[in-house]
Scaffold this motif. Structure first.
Motif, PDB file in Angstrom:
ATOM      1  N   LYS A 116      -2.550  13.051  -7.907  1.00 43.08           N
ATOM      2  CA  LYS A 116      -2.717  12.136  -9.027  1.00 43.08           C
ATOM      3  C   LYS A 116      -3.462  12.750 -10.200  1.00 43.08           C
ATOM      4  N   LEU A 136      -5.240   3.439  -0.830  1.00 44.76           N
ATOM      5  CA  LEU A 136      -4.571   4.640  -0.312  1.00 44.76           C
ATOM      6  C   LEU A 136      -3.427   4.204   0.584  1.00 44.76           C
ATOM      7  N   ARG A 137      -3.731   3.872   1.816  1.00 44.36           N
ATOM      8  CA  ARG A 137      -2.725   3.201   2.647  1.00 44.36           C
ATOM      9  C   ARG A 137      -3.394   2.528   3.830  1.00 44.36           C
ATOM     10  N   GLU A 144      -4.929  14.678  -0.485  1.00 51.88           N
ATOM     11  CA  GLU A 144      -3.585  14.852  -1.045  1.00 51.88           C
ATOM     12  C   GLU A 144      -3.347  13.929  -2.230  1.00 51.88           C
ATOM     13  N   ARG A 145      -3.706  12.685  -2.055  1.00 56.92           N
ATOM     14  CA  ARG A 145      -3.496  11.720  -3.123  1.00 56.92           C
ATOM     15  C   ARG A 145      -4.261  12.117  -4.375  1.00 56.92           C
TER      16      ARG A 145
END
Lengths: 219, 219
Positions: free
Chosen positions: A142, A75-76, A137-138
């Motif tokens: 996606k 993710l980050r 959100e991701r």
DNA sequence: TCAAAAGTGTTGGCATTACACCCATGA
DNA sequence: TCATGGGTGTAATGCCAACACTTTTGA
């Protein structure tokens, strides 16, 4: 190089999603010690000296769920100096997708472990609230342009089950006929001979042609 | 917790893009020492004890280009145990966008610094080849659904210049009329009174209404 | 006056949406 | 037989891509 400040700790956290009971759920653990003891957080751990970040995330995932070969993506990385009050911890967050009922949440070193609907998250430790937002959100984004839903489904499933998953994650209803057209036209699904028999008319069963991430317009 | 293995080093690397001479270019530096000395790589550095990852990336960006207030986003974190032969380094990569000619590449601690077209990259140190690929992919993808091109443009510009940037990054020609329609309809641009006078018919000048990232369908 | 870039609308095709009825089954 | 979810096609709309000529300027 090695000044007086202690080196940061390198860790990973895993946001594990599943769809169960008509809801998106994530696995939370209770922080066992330190200033945040008792607070809920995503499961995580320190990265071993011979381990890649992804390996560490898979290890943690396996420790919590017993699962391997699961869809997992980075993710980050969260690295604000004060995100953990106890020490400087730089943590790379991963998102994992698993099918419902394949999981038996395991406590391990944690006081408690629970599946929690993402729209009912308690107050989370560290910066895990931001992590949760970013992960949801991701996932939403996606879904629209990749086939990663497969991670949330068992090996075989009906088109209605697949549709339901999209609806739960996106939070809006989808037209049955339209989405069937798209899904069947995508070429990603294989029809099986078998049917699922339930309380009503039996439904055709499908599986994914490949269970690998592919970028394809799905919605 | 603190075993015998040395703690990983936490670093950042910055992939700085600009468009110049009709090409996408990135800033490379020559590794000053260690087994990779002399090889080219993206500029980077160790994250300070009181610094966030983004702050470290901005510091590095500023040291190399003298610029601040630049568009910068986290790409992903590279942490394979053997990515740096010298030590365990976990590095979070960032992507930065700057306008052409605003930069005077500064050597600092590096032997040499150069702007290099992305389609002419030399062999890169560490896993920076993968980093380059990921950065270019990210930029291409994000151009389509955000307004981040603004990072590559000077404060004022003509529509043809903006179109040209899209064409260079995407590697294909775009229809002038169609893209003008979309850009003007997007409401992100403000027409200025002034015109740019060149060798031929003068062109209307525009600026971005806000220079902040917004998710908008651009292409 | 010529070369080069700026500027401008319309049309056809394709993709997406909206929408309603019959079917198969278990209870 | 009834309630419930499974399964199917068409028509209208909107979006996107393709396309050519005129204008303005500097040389």
């Amino acid at each position: 190089m090695s000044g007086s400040a202690p080196a940061p700790i390198v860790a990973v956290d895993v946001v594990i999603f599943t769809i169960d009971g008509g809801r998106m759920q994530t696995l939370l653990v209770q922080v066992p010690d330190g200033p945040c003891a008792g607070a809920w957080a995503f499961p995580g751990g320190i990265v071993g000296p011979e381990e890649s970040l992804e390996e560490a995330a898979r290890r943690e995932l396996r420790a919590r769920t017993g699962l391997r070969g699961v869809y997992l993506e980075q993710l980050r990385t969260f690295g604000d100096p004060d995100r953990d009050p106890q020490a400087r911890v730089v943590s790379t967050a991963y998102v994992a997708l698993i099918a419902a009922k394949t999981n038996g949440a395991r406590r391990g070193r944690y006081a408690d472990v629970a599946w929690v609907p993402v729209d009912r998250l308690p107050r989370l430790a560290y910066d895990h609230k931001a992590m949760a937002r970013a992960a949801v959100e991701r996932l939403r984004a996606k879904l629209a342009y990749t086939n990663i839903v497969y991670g949330l489904l068992p090996p075989t499933f009906t088109l209605s089950e697949l549709q339901r998953i999209y609806e739960i994650i996106l939070g809006r209803p989808l037209d049955r006929r339209n989405i069937r057209k798209k899904l069947l036209a995508s070429g990603l699904l294989c029809a099986l001979e078998r049917q699922r028999r339930g309380a009503h008319r039996p439904a055709a069963l499908y599986r994914f042609a490949h269970r690998r991430p592919v970028v394809v317009r799905m919605l």
